[in-house]
Enzyme design. Structure first.
Site, PDB file in Angstrom:
ATOM      1  N   GLU A  37       0.718  -1.127   0.178  1.00  0.00           N
ATOM      2  CA  GLU A  37      -0.017  -0.026  -0.172  1.00  0.00           C
ATOM      3  C   GLU A  37       0.777   1.271  -0.065  1.00  0.00           C
ATOM      4  O   GLU A  37       1.618   1.344   1.215  1.00  0.00           O
ATOM      5  CB  GLU A  37      -0.944  -0.103   1.312  1.00  0.00           C
ATOM      6  CG  GLU A  37      -1.615   1.343   1.525  1.00  0.00           C
ATOM      7  CD  GLU A  37      -2.211   1.309   2.634  1.00  0.00           C
ATOM      8  OE1 GLU A  37      -2.890   0.091   3.424  1.00  0.00           O
ATOM      9  OE2 GLU A  37      -2.683   2.324   3.521  1.00  0.00           O
ATOM     10  N   ARG A  41       0.097  10.007   1.513  1.00  0.00           N
ATOM     11  CA  ARG A  41       0.493  11.221   2.233  1.00  0.00           C
ATOM     12  C   ARG A  41       1.669  12.093   2.018  1.00  0.00           C
ATOM     13  O   ARG A  41       1.945  13.028   2.677  1.00  0.00           O
ATOM     14  CB  ARG A  41       1.130  10.440   3.774  1.00  0.00           C
ATOM     15  CG  ARG A  41      -0.217   9.684   4.578  1.00  0.00           C
ATOM     16  CD  ARG A  41       0.362   8.886   5.518  1.00  0.00           C
ATOM     17  NE  ARG A  41      -0.651   7.797   5.895  1.00  0.00           N
ATOM     18  CZ  ARG A  41      -0.573   7.049   6.668  1.00  0.00           C
ATOM     19  NH1 ARG A  41       0.505   6.990   7.542  1.00  0.00           N
ATOM     20  NH2 ARG A  41      -1.510   5.938   6.667  1.00  0.00           N
ATOM     21  N   LYS A 124     -10.606  -2.305   6.939  1.00  0.00           N
ATOM     22  CA  LYS A 124      -9.341  -2.130   7.823  1.00  0.00           C
ATOM     23  C   LYS A 124      -9.869  -1.603   9.182  1.00  0.00           C
ATOM     24  O   LYS A 124     -10.943  -0.867   8.951  1.00  0.00           O
ATOM     25  CB  LYS A 124      -8.432  -1.052   6.923  1.00  0.00           C
ATOM     26  CG  LYS A 124      -7.646  -0.073   7.690  1.00  0.00           C
ATOM     27  CD  LYS A 124      -6.690   0.779   6.845  1.00  0.00           C
ATOM     28  CE  LYS A 124      -5.735   1.363   7.706  1.00  0.00           C
ATOM     29  NZ  LYS A 124      -4.457   1.865   6.891  1.00  0.00           N
TER      30      LYS A 124
HETATM   31  C1  3PG Z   1      -1.945   2.901   8.495  1.00  0.00           C
HETATM   32  O1  3PG Z   1      -1.982   3.944   7.746  1.00  0.00           O
HETATM   33  O2  3PG Z   1      -2.345   1.932   8.376  1.00  0.00           O
HETATM   34  C2  3PG Z   1      -1.102   3.204   9.688  1.00  0.00           C
HETATM   35  O3  3PG Z   1      -0.261   4.456   9.524  1.00  0.00           O
HETATM   36  C3  3PG Z   1       0.164   2.055   9.944  1.00  0.00           C
HETATM   37  O4  3PG Z   1       0.363   2.201  11.231  1.00  0.00           O
HETATM   38  P1  3PG Z   1       1.918   2.143  11.838  1.00  0.00           P
HETATM   39  O5  3PG Z   1       2.854   3.104  11.327  1.00  0.00           O
HETATM   40  O6  3PG Z   1       1.519   2.052  13.421  1.00  0.00           O
HETATM   41  O7  3PG Z   1       1.981   0.707  11.534  1.00  0.00           O
END
Ligand code: 3PG
Length: 215
Positions: A37, A41, A124
């Site tokens: 993914e 951002r 999700k």
């Molecule tokens: C996401 O978008 O799924 C999260 O930012 C992932 O979270 P993490 O950085 O705590 O793994």
């Protein structure tokens, strides 16, 4: 094929430079992970998705898809699925129009009711660590027995097996395999090692890999 059944780990990537995309994709594939993914951002995200289309065995999706226009942009760039942090009817509508699987974020039962009403069977669960983690999913899944969850947010090598022990969690997601510091330093061998470690842990937790390239 179900998106979450494809690979038990989904790396979430924040790209600083589109030039990182190809070596990153190759490093993940070398570690046995064929799904990624790429988030929107950063400005590099879209170009990164485009660059990764050069790797046909990598199933590339877009993350942080917030508005319908993002769906158009990432699908035009080659994304094969879209992930959102929350549930947006307009994003889901556009994804359906563009015939691309969508994985909306849910944080509670009301979101799940909307997702179920729309016929979705995979969501999700974000941010998993702040929403009760494993216990939160167990509680929410009870009234939604047909729903599969992808926990993301605070998932680490140390706790991924706890999530995968739930039958309603076919896969976990997170950024630990593709830490931006590793990408900036070009430490592709470490990305491969983390991906391989995650796959090993998922296998130990009883998850199989059923992507097209696997026996
Ligand atoms: C996401 O978008 O799924 C999260 O930012 C992932 O979270 P993490 O950085 O705590 O793994």
């Amino acid at each position: 094929m179900s998106l979450l059944a494809r690979c038990p780990v989904l790396p979430v990537v924040v790209l600083d430079d589109p030039a990182q995309a190809l070596p990153l994709g190759e490093a993940l594939l070398a570690g046995g992970v064929d799904v990624v993914e790429i988030t929107l951002r950063t400005a590099a995200g879209l170009a990164g998705i485009r660059a990764l289309s050069a790797l046909p065995t990598l199933h590339v999706g877009a993350g942080s898809v917030l508005v319908p226009q993002h769906v158009d942009e990432v699908v035009d760039a080659g994304a094969r699925f879209v992930v959102s942090p929350g549930l947006s009817a307009s994003v889901l509508d556009r994804a359906a129009e563009r015939d691309v699987p969508a994985l909306p974020g849910v944080s509670g039962a009301s979101d799940l009711m909307v997702a179920a009403e729309r016929g979705l069977t995979e969501v999700k669960f974000f941010p998993a660590n702040l929403l009760g983690g494993v216990a939160g999913i167990r509680a929410l899944s009870a009234p939604f027995p047909a729903m599969s969850f992808l926990p993301s947010g605070g998932v680490k090598p140390e706790n991924m097996a706890d999530y995968l022990a739930l039958p309603c969690v076919p896969a976990v997601s997170g950024s630990w395999m593709v830490d931006p510091g590793l990408l900036a330093a070009g430490r592709w061998d470490e990305v491969t090692a983390r991906a391989a470690d995650a796959v090993r842990r998922a296998r130990a937790a009883g998850r199989r890999l059923i992507g097209p390239d696997r026996a």
